[in-house]
Design an enzyme around this catalytic site. Structure first.
Site, short mmCIF file in Angstrom:
data_model
loop_
_atom_site.label_atom_id
_atom_site.label_comp_id
_atom_site.label_asym_id
_atom_site.label_seq_id
_atom_site.Cartn_x
_atom_site.Cartn_y
_atom_site.Cartn_z
N GLU A 436 0.83 -1.22 0.00
CA GLU A 436 0.00 0.00 0.00
C GLU A 436 0.85 1.26 0.00
O GLU A 436 0.46 2.28 0.57
CB GLU A 436 -0.96 0.03 1.20
CG GLU A 436 -2.20 -0.78 1.02
CD GLU A 436 -2.80 -0.64 -0.35
OE1 GLU A 436 -2.82 0.49 -0.87
OE2 GLU A 436 -3.22 -1.66 -0.91
C1 LIG Z 1 2.85 -9.56 0.59
C2 LIG Z 1 2.58 -8.50 -0.44
C3 LIG Z 1 1.27 -8.22 -0.78
C4 LIG Z 1 0.99 -7.26 -1.76
N1 LIG Z 1 -0.30 -7.04 -2.15
C5 LIG Z 1 -0.53 -6.28 -3.26
C6 LIG Z 1 -1.83 -6.21 -3.84
O1 LIG Z 1 -2.79 -6.79 -3.35
N2 LIG Z 1 -1.99 -5.48 -4.97
C7 LIG Z 1 -0.95 -4.82 -5.56
O2 LIG Z 1 -1.17 -4.19 -6.59
N3 LIG Z 1 0.29 -4.85 -5.01
C8 LIG Z 1 0.53 -5.57 -3.89
N4 LIG Z 1 1.78 -5.63 -3.35
C9 LIG Z 1 2.85 -4.86 -3.96
C10 LIG Z 1 3.30 -3.72 -3.06
O3 LIG Z 1 2.31 -2.73 -3.00
C11 LIG Z 1 4.65 -3.23 -3.58
O4 LIG Z 1 5.59 -4.24 -3.28
C12 LIG Z 1 5.05 -1.91 -2.95
O5 LIG Z 1 4.22 -0.88 -3.39
C13 LIG Z 1 6.50 -1.53 -3.27
O6 LIG Z 1 6.78 -1.68 -4.63
P1 LIG Z 1 8.06 -2.52 -5.07
O7 LIG Z 1 8.01 -3.83 -4.38
O8 LIG Z 1 8.15 -2.54 -6.53
O9 LIG Z 1 9.29 -1.74 -4.47
P2 LIG Z 1 10.05 -0.50 -5.17
O10 LIG Z 1 9.05 0.45 -5.73
O11 LIG Z 1 11.08 -1.05 -6.07
O12 LIG Z 1 10.73 0.18 -3.91
C14 LIG Z 1 12.01 -0.26 -3.39
C15 LIG Z 1 12.51 0.79 -2.39
O13 LIG Z 1 12.67 2.04 -3.06
C16 LIG Z 1 11.94 3.05 -2.42
N5 LIG Z 1 11.34 3.97 -3.39
C17 LIG Z 1 10.79 3.66 -4.60
N6 LIG Z 1 10.29 4.77 -5.16
C18 LIG Z 1 10.51 5.80 -4.31
C19 LIG Z 1 10.21 7.18 -4.33
N7 LIG Z 1 9.57 7.75 -5.33
N8 LIG Z 1 10.59 7.91 -3.26
C20 LIG Z 1 11.23 7.38 -2.22
N9 LIG Z 1 11.53 6.07 -2.14
C21 LIG Z 1 11.17 5.28 -3.17
C22 LIG Z 1 10.85 2.31 -1.63
O14 LIG Z 1 10.42 3.07 -0.51
C23 LIG Z 1 11.55 1.03 -1.23
O15 LIG Z 1 12.27 1.23 -0.06
C24 LIG Z 1 2.07 -6.56 -2.35
C25 LIG Z 1 3.38 -6.83 -1.97
C26 LIG Z 1 3.65 -7.82 -1.05
C27 LIG Z 1 5.08 -8.13 -0.72
#
Ligand SMILES: Cc1cc2nc3c(=O)[nH]c(=O)nc-3n(C[C@H](O)[C@H](O)[C@H](O)COP(=O)(O)OP(=O)(O)OC[C@H]3O[C@@H](n4cnc5c(N)ncnc54)[C@H](O)[C@@H]3O)c2cc1C
Length: 592
Positions: A436
């Site tokens: 989220e």
């Molecule tokens: C168990 C689980 C359940 C989930 N459920 C859902 C779901 O139901 N539906 C769905 O659509 N998604 C879901 N997700 C996905 C989840 O919302 C994303 O994993 C999350 O939003 C982070 O995206 P990412 O994993 O690509 O990390 P990234 O976006 O790659 O982020 C990696 C790091 O970089 C930082 N970062 C990235 N961009 C910025 C920025 N602009 N400013 C500052 N810092 C930044 C982040 O804070 C983080 O520390 C789920 C994930 C998990 C693990």
């Protein structure tokens, strides 16, 4: 039965005494929806939570969900618990009566949600996402889609999911690739979504996916994303699930915690395209999805509280039983007598009470904005809710990392092994700062949309209200220590927001570097405000000789502890903010 019990007294105190029924219920319904009804509802929910859902928490952790040729098979026992949850009307509690909801205040939805979450975080994610889907459909979908899908989602006969994330599009949703091709009255959806919570299961006859995708003529970036409703089973002419749609779970993730919640890779259109229906306007899907995300952000913030509260209860029971000290007469005493164990328990107790107060007060803003007939007041409540959303999501979940870690620490070595269950809470809590929108993303929202966009006016209004509470505390004499600490917290809030407003234009790194500390600062101060309000109310009740004296006395001690142990952290956050982004951005890449 389980070791979990819902802190009903604290919830009643927050809802009835701190918030007040008149601020969450229409005047003409106050006879019907009153404190007694609230207690009856919460007691009943707590019964289902403790007796049925909580005992499945450890089963979910150990057995989890599995995938076979029929799709995802949820944890054994979950289907029956879910049936009891829906048959008793819990899924319909806070929703519009027009579509079969019970029309109860949102705050009751929040309070009961705490019960489901504390009982079993993995299980509770299924209703959480359904709730978000209901809100998005209610607000943005056509009348036809609403009539076809809302009643069965509200009754819980079907569940909802949120499909945003793709391998290359996580925090950055502008990178979404899933396609939607128009075809008559519907669209053909093709693409892959990852990490989809409760993307499939056998508990209900249908699963309704809300999916972000791009139309062929979509502009690049977030302004080219549309929202689609994609059911697992297409509906026949009677509105019943019939033909299987071209959307399937192709794998389930193995992960650190919440094993009871299937995290699915979803394939859309492997056999030509999944049928989907547009929700809202073309290219405006992200805005529509934000309705769902904001609800979900509040609920995930609540998860930070819920898992910490469960962890606290378990740590407390352990601390009372575990004998380690030896008195001069040779008898042994429990570890709860050691000041350092007390410190950890009090951090957990005061932290969770502050979290609960803030989450409930925030939820009540949504009720307040609905019941007022004054558009200016409604806008004010909505703005307050929007300001609270990243703080509730970010601060509660970050604090839960610390508090559930104390839960393990209080157990000593037995906390680190899985037997006591404390480790599960710690592992389950870990996801809450990630999904989220990570804490970094919440901080961007807080600084960008809730501070810089309105020159800090909405925040200043909140800080002034907190200042009034601090003055009232100082004026009591007895509670002046709490009042002074809160006043200092408010001052740091004003100073930090002014510093960001003054310096943000220098470079993007200023706001980006300050964001999370700013969020945490405001979290500590808002928590201090809630505890300050609680102390004032408790002292008023004690003076009047009304209610539960022991509870109110404990509240005063808890508020004092919070002001001494949590509020000073706001000052440290301020110093870090004012140091600016220099030392974090100067380091040459090769020196990392
Ligand atoms: C168990 C689980 C359940 C989930 N459920 C859902 C779901 O139901 N539906 C769905 O659509 N998604 C879901 N997700 C996905 C989840 O919302 C994303 O994993 C999350 O939003 C982070 O995206 P990412 O994993 O690509 O990390 P990234 O976006 O790659 O982020 C990696 C790091 O970089 C930082 N970062 C990235 N961009 C910025 C920025 N602009 N400013 C500052 N810092 C930044 C982040 O804070 C983080 O520390 C789920 C994930 C998990 C693990």
């Amino acid at each position: 039965m389980s070791d979990y019990s819902y802190p009903l007294k604290d919830a009643e105190f927050i809802i009835n005494d701190l918030i007040g029924m008149e601020n969450i219920v229409d005047e003409d319904r106050l006879d019907e929806v009153n404190g007694e009804l609230v207690s009856a509802i919460l007691e009943e929910a707590a019964r289902l939570g403790t007796e049925v859902i909580a005992p499945l928490n450890v089963v979910g952790d150990r057995e989890g969900a599995t995938l076979d040729e029929n799709g995802v098979r949820e944890t054994p026992g979950f289907a029956d618990a879910y049936r009891q949850y829906t048959e008793n009307g819990w899924s319909a509690l806070p929703f519009d009566e027009e579509y079969g909801g019970q029309g109860m205040p949102r705050i009751l939805g929040t309070a009961t949600e705490e019960i489901w979450q504390s009982s079993n975080l993995g299980f509770s994610l299924c209703p959480l996402l359904t709730h978000g889907a209901i809100d998005a459909i209610e607000k943005h979908a056509s009348g036809e889609l609403k009539s076809a899908y809302l009643p069965r989602l509200i009754s819980g006969e079907w569940t909802g999911t949120m499909n945003l994330t793709e391998p290359q599009a996580g925090s950055d949703l502008a990178a979404i690739n899933t396609k939607a091709l128009p075809e008559g009255d519907h669209y053909r959806i093709t693409g892959q979504k990852i990490f989809i919570t409760w993307g499939d299961h056998q508990m209900t006859e249908n699963v309704i996916h809300l999916v972000l995708a791009r139309l062929p003529d979509a502009p690049a970036g977030v302004r080219g994303i549309s929202l689609f409703l994609v059911p697992k089973f297409l509906l026949d002419e009677n509105g019943e699930p019939a033909e299987r749609n071209d959307v399937h779970c192709v794998s389930v993730e193995h992960k650190l915690g919440i094993h009871g919640s299937p995290t699915c890779v979803m394939a859309f259109g492997d056999s030509g395209g999944a049928t989907g229906y547009l929700v809202g306007e073309p290219h405006r899907g992200l805005m529509a999805m934000f309705t769902m995300m904001n609800v979900a952000r509040q609920s995930v913030g609540l998860q930070g509280l819920s898992v910490s509260s469960r962890s606290y209860q378990q740590a407390l029971a352990w601390a009372k039983e575990r004998l380690q000290g030896t008195k001069s007469d040779g008898s042994r005493f429990p570890i709860i007598d050691f000041p350092d164990v007390r410190r950890m328990l009090m951090l957990m107790k005061s932290g969770t009470e502050a979290m609960r107060g803030l989450a409930y007060i925030s939820s009540a803003e949504s009720d307040a904005s609905r019941i007022t007939s004054d558009p200016g007041q409604a806008a004010k409540h909505t703005a307050r809710l929007e300001l609270f959303t990243p703080i509730v999501k970010g601060w509660l979940t970050e604090l839960s990392q610390e508090l559930t870690s104390y839960g393990v620490q209080i157990h000593g070595g037995m906390g680190y092994v899985e037997e006591t269950g404390s480790a599960q809470h710690y592992r389950d809590a870990r996801i809450t700062t990630i999904y989220e929108g990570t804490t970094g993303i919440q901080a961007n929202d807080l600084v960008g949309r809730k501070l810089l966009a309105n020159k800090g006016e909405v925040l200043a209004d909140l800080l002034r209200e907190i200042q009034e509470t601090s003055k009232a505390l100082v004026a009591t004499g007895d509670l002046s220590g709490i009042g002074h600490a809160l006043q200092q917290g408010v001052d740091t809030g004003f100073e930090a927001s002014q510093w960001i407003l003054d310096n943000a234009r220098e470079s993007r790194d200023v706001a980006g570097g300050a964001g999370v500390n700013f969020l945490m600062l405001l979290g500590y101060v808002c928590g201090g405000w809630v505890m300050g309000l609680s102390a004032l109310k408790a002292s008023e009740k004690l003076a009047a000789g009304s209610g539960d004296e022991a509870f109110f006395k404990a509240k005063l001690i808890t508020a004092k502890f919070y002001s001494e142990h949590f509020l000073p952290r706001a000052g440290a956050c301020l110093e870090t903010i004012k140091a600016g982004p220099g030392s974090m951005m100067e380091m040459p890449l090769e020196q990392f």
